[in-house]
Every structure is written in structure tokens, then in C-alpha cells.
Design a protein around this motif. Structure first.
Motif, PDB file in Angstrom:
ATOM      1  N   ILE A 111       0.842  -1.193   0.000  1.00 17.50           N
ATOM      2  CA  ILE A 111       0.000   0.000   0.000  1.00 17.50           C
ATOM      3  C   ILE A 111       0.881   1.247   0.000  1.00 17.50           C
ATOM      4  O   ILE A 111       2.056   1.180   0.353  1.00 17.50           O
ATOM      5  N   SER A 112       0.298   2.361  -0.374  1.00 12.51           N
ATOM      6  CA  SER A 112       0.920   3.674  -0.197  1.00 12.51           C
ATOM      7  C   SER A 112       0.081   4.399   0.840  1.00 12.51           C
ATOM      8  O   SER A 112      -1.153   4.363   0.782  1.00 12.51           O
ATOM      9  N   ILE A 113       0.746   5.069   1.779  1.00 13.96           N
ATOM     10  CA  ILE A 113       0.045   5.746   2.876  1.00 13.96           C
ATOM     11  C   ILE A 113      -0.036   7.244   2.590  1.00 13.96           C
ATOM     12  O   ILE A 113       0.975   7.900   2.375  1.00 13.96           O
ATOM     13  N   PHE A 114      -1.262   7.748   2.605  1.00  4.55           N
ATOM     14  CA  PHE A 114      -1.529   9.166   2.353  1.00  4.55           C
ATOM     15  C   PHE A 114      -1.921   9.901   3.625  1.00  4.55           C
ATOM     16  O   PHE A 114      -2.033  11.118   3.623  1.00  4.55           O
ATOM     17  N   GLY A 115      -2.138   9.183   4.692  1.00  5.86           N
ATOM     18  CA  GLY A 115      -2.447   9.788   5.971  1.00  5.86           C
ATOM     19  C   GLY A 115      -2.781   8.713   6.985  1.00  5.86           C
ATOM     20  O   GLY A 115      -3.217   7.620   6.631  1.00  5.86           O
ATOM     21  N   TYR A 116      -2.527   9.035   8.258  1.00  5.75           N
ATOM     22  CA  TYR A 116      -2.936   8.143   9.342  1.00  5.75           C
ATOM     23  C   TYR A 116      -3.095   8.933  10.623  1.00  5.75           C
ATOM     24  O   TYR A 116      -2.545  10.033  10.770  1.00  5.75           O
ATOM     25  N   CYS A 117      -3.841   8.369  11.541  1.00  8.42           N
ATOM     26  CA  CYS A 117      -3.966   8.924  12.883  1.00  8.42           C
ATOM     27  C   CYS A 117      -4.363   7.781  13.812  1.00  8.42           C
ATOM     28  O   CYS A 117      -5.288   7.021  13.512  1.00  8.42           O
ATOM     29  N   ASP A 153      -6.761   6.677  20.923  1.00 13.36           N
ATOM     30  CA  ASP A 153      -6.701   5.628  21.943  1.00 13.36           C
ATOM     31  C   ASP A 153      -7.625   4.452  21.669  1.00 13.36           C
ATOM     32  O   ASP A 153      -7.285   3.317  21.963  1.00 13.36           O
ATOM     33  N   ASN A 154      -8.794   4.711  21.075  1.00 13.67           N
ATOM     34  CA  ASN A 154      -9.735   3.609  20.856  1.00 13.67           C
ATOM     35  C   ASN A 154     -10.049   3.350  19.376  1.00 13.67           C
ATOM     36  O   ASN A 154     -10.919   2.549  19.063  1.00 13.67           O
ATOM     37  N   HIS A 155      -9.362   4.023  18.465  1.00  7.13           N
ATOM     38  CA  HIS A 155      -9.571   3.778  17.038  1.00  7.13           C
ATOM     39  C   HIS A 155      -8.379   4.266  16.225  1.00  7.13           C
ATOM     40  O   HIS A 155      -7.512   4.965  16.742  1.00  7.13           O
ATOM     41  N   PHE A 156      -8.362   3.846  14.969  1.00 10.33           N
ATOM     42  CA  PHE A 156      -7.313   4.304  14.055  1.00 10.33           C
ATOM     43  C   PHE A 156      -7.916   4.636  12.698  1.00 10.33           C
ATOM     44  O   PHE A 156      -8.993   4.150  12.345  1.00 10.33           O
ATOM     45  N   VAL A 164      -8.656  13.078   8.919  1.00 13.42           N
ATOM     46  CA  VAL A 164      -7.773  12.171   9.659  1.00 13.42           C
ATOM     47  C   VAL A 164      -6.770  12.973  10.484  1.00 13.42           C
ATOM     48  O   VAL A 164      -6.570  12.705  11.666  1.00 13.42           O
ATOM     49  N   HIS A 165      -6.157  13.978   9.895  1.00 13.41           N
ATOM     50  CA  HIS A 165      -5.166  14.781  10.615  1.00 13.41           C
ATOM     51  C   HIS A 165      -5.781  15.616  11.734  1.00 13.41           C
ATOM     52  O   HIS A 165      -5.121  15.895  12.744  1.00 13.41           O
ATOM     53  N   GLU A 186      -1.423  19.821  15.284  1.00 15.15           N
ATOM     54  CA  GLU A 186      -0.073  20.048  14.763  1.00 15.15           C
ATOM     55  C   GLU A 186       0.993  19.357  15.603  1.00 15.15           C
ATOM     56  O   GLU A 186       2.066  19.038  15.101  1.00 15.15           O
ATOM     57  N   ASP A 187       0.699  19.150  16.873  1.00  9.52           N
ATOM     58  CA  ASP A 187       1.672  18.569  17.795  1.00  9.52           C
ATOM     59  C   ASP A 187       1.432  17.097  18.084  1.00  9.52           C
ATOM     60  O   ASP A 187       2.220  16.477  18.788  1.00  9.52           O
ATOM     61  N   TYR A 188       0.354  16.556  17.564  1.00  8.43           N
ATOM     62  CA  TYR A 188      -0.013  15.174  17.888  1.00  8.43           C
ATOM     63  C   TYR A 188       0.993  14.205  17.256  1.00  8.43           C
ATOM     64  O   TYR A 188       1.198  14.202  16.046  1.00  8.43           O
ATOM     65  N   LYS A 189       1.600  13.401  18.085  1.00  7.60           N
ATOM     66  CA  LYS A 189       2.716  12.546  17.686  1.00  7.60           C
ATOM     67  C   LYS A 189       2.301  11.376  16.786  1.00  7.60           C
ATOM     68  O   LYS A 189       3.091  10.913  15.967  1.00  7.60           O
ATOM     69  N   TYR A 190       1.080  10.883  16.925  1.00  8.42           N
ATOM     70  CA  TYR A 190       0.681   9.670  16.206  1.00  8.42           C
ATOM     71  C   TYR A 190      -0.292   9.953  15.067  1.00  8.42           C
ATOM     72  O   TYR A 190      -1.294   9.293  14.884  1.00  8.42           O
ATOM     73  N   SER A 191       0.073  10.974  14.306  1.00  2.22           N
ATOM     74  CA  SER A 191      -0.637  11.362  13.092  1.00  2.22           C
ATOM     75  C   SER A 191       0.425  11.602  12.032  1.00  2.22           C
ATOM     76  O   SER A 191       1.559  11.987  12.350  1.00  2.22           O
ATOM     77  N   SER A 192       0.078  11.421  10.791  1.00  3.22           N
ATOM     78  CA  SER A 192       1.045  11.639   9.716  1.00  3.22           C
ATOM     79  C   SER A 192       1.266  13.120   9.413  1.00  3.22           C
ATOM     80  O   SER A 192       2.159  13.462   8.647  1.00  3.22           O
ATOM     81  N   TYR A 193       0.514  14.000  10.039  1.00  7.50           N
ATOM     82  CA  TYR A 193       0.661  15.434   9.762  1.00  7.50           C
ATOM     83  C   TYR A 193       2.120  15.871   9.940  1.00  7.50           C
ATOM     84  O   TYR A 193       2.659  16.594   9.102  1.00  7.50           O
TER      85      TYR A 193
END
Length: 183
Positions: free
Chosen positions: A46-52, A55-58, A119-120, A132-139
Motif C-alpha cells: 500500500i501507499s500511505i496518504f495519511g494516518y492517525c 486511543d480507541n480507534h485508528f 484524519v489529521h 499540529e503537535d499530535y505525535k501519532y498522526s502523519s501530519y
């Protein structure tokens, strides 16, 4: 809910949450391991265009590089590997995620852009955090100069460049939570 058939070279919003809304990540190490396993099982498929990761979902925004059967099996292996490790760590048994991962196929470029924004911005809308500061997002991957596995050049081009990518994320995007509720 009938699951969308995955097609090679198509974009998808892939998401899931814990059974009954339970936590699927109890700490940062869980989130880091999830991303490590995602890369291990799916990096070349796959190619990843975004993620986040919340705690209870992705949420994942992806494009398939392989046929549906290969990608579906890779997702199954990836999620099973994560669940086994998570369950072992917290001395838990049984399913962690809802039945199947959900998938929505964006029908045009505008929807794809709004999906990446959605997502971001998830940390802001769900937890009131600065996205902007969230560590577990692709932003962060899109605004840094570090080497990344996300499709940085392609996404920035989709948004009309780096400055417009940032501009779009900083607009009042309340419509995203109203129109595009994916949980």
C-alpha cells in the motif's frame, strides 16, 4: 454493512475501533508498535496518504499497490500480530477490534483531500488537542524534512503545495466532523 471491495490502484479510508469502544492503545509504545507492524506487513503493498492513531480507534488513508486478496491478507496478518502482542502485554484474551476493518472509497479528489484533513484533525475534534503537535498522526511527516514512508510529495501536490497544505489544515473545518463521520 457490506464491505467495500478493495481494488488495486484505488484509494481507501481504512479504519476500525476497539470492541465496544475499548482502548486499542494503552500507551505510546503500543502506538509505535502498531506503526512498526503496519510497515512490516504492508509497506510494499500500500501507499500511505495519511494516518492517525487515537486511543480507541485508528484511521488510514491508503492506495492499494497490490491486488485485493494480497492486501486483505496482509491487513489480517498485521492486525493479528498487533492484537496478539497487545493481549499478551496486558494479560487479555479475545478480539480487540470490531469485526472487520471498515473501508470507504473516496469518489473524487475533493473527497480524498477532505478525508486527509479529517484524519489529521482527529486529535483536535476528539480530544481538543493541537493536531499540529499530535505525535501519532502523519501530519508531522508532511511538515518535516525527515525521510518518511508516507506519500509526502503526492499529498502536497494534491493540496497545491506545502503552504496550501498547512493553510487548509488551519481553516475552520467544522464541516468535516458533520459531513464525514467515519467512526
Amino acid at each position: 454493512m457490506k464491505l467495500e471491495v478493495l481494488e488495486k490502484d484505488s484509494y481507501y479510508h481504512i479504519y476500525n475501533r476497539g470492541i465496544n469502544g475499548c482502548l486499542i492503545f494503552e500507551n505510546d509504545e503500543n502506538k509505535s508498535f502498531f506503526l512498526k507492524q503496519l510497515s512490516k506487513y504492508l509497506y510494499d503493498k500500500i501507499s500511505i496518504f495519511g494516518y492517525c492513531l487515537m486511543d480507541n480507534h485508528f484511521h488510514l488513508v491508503i492506495r492499494l499497490n497490490e491486488e485485493e486478496q494480497i492486501v486483505t491478507q496482509a491487513f489480517s496478518n498485521f492486525l493479528n500480530s498487533y492484537v496478539k502482542a497487545f493481549n499478551k502485554e496486558i494479560d487479555r484474551t479475545g478480539s480487540l477490534f470490531e469485526k472487520h476493518f471498515k473501508r470507504i472509497k473516496p469518489n473524487d479528489e475533493k473527497y480524498l483531500k477532505q478525508l486527509i484533513l479529517y484524519v489529521h484533525l482527529n486529535p483536535k475534534h476528539h480530544l481538543g488537542l493541537k493536531f499540529e503537535d499530535y505525535k501519532y498522526s502523519s501530519y508531522q511527516a508532511f511538515i518535516s524534512n525527515k525521510v518518511t514512508k508516507v506519500e509526502k510529495d503526492e499529498v502536497l501536490k494534491l493540496f497545491g503545495g506545502f503552504e496550501n497544505f498547512i493553510f487548509c489544515h488551519n481553516q475552520k473545518n467544522d464541516f468535516l466532523t458533520e459531513k464525514y463521520t467515519f467512526e
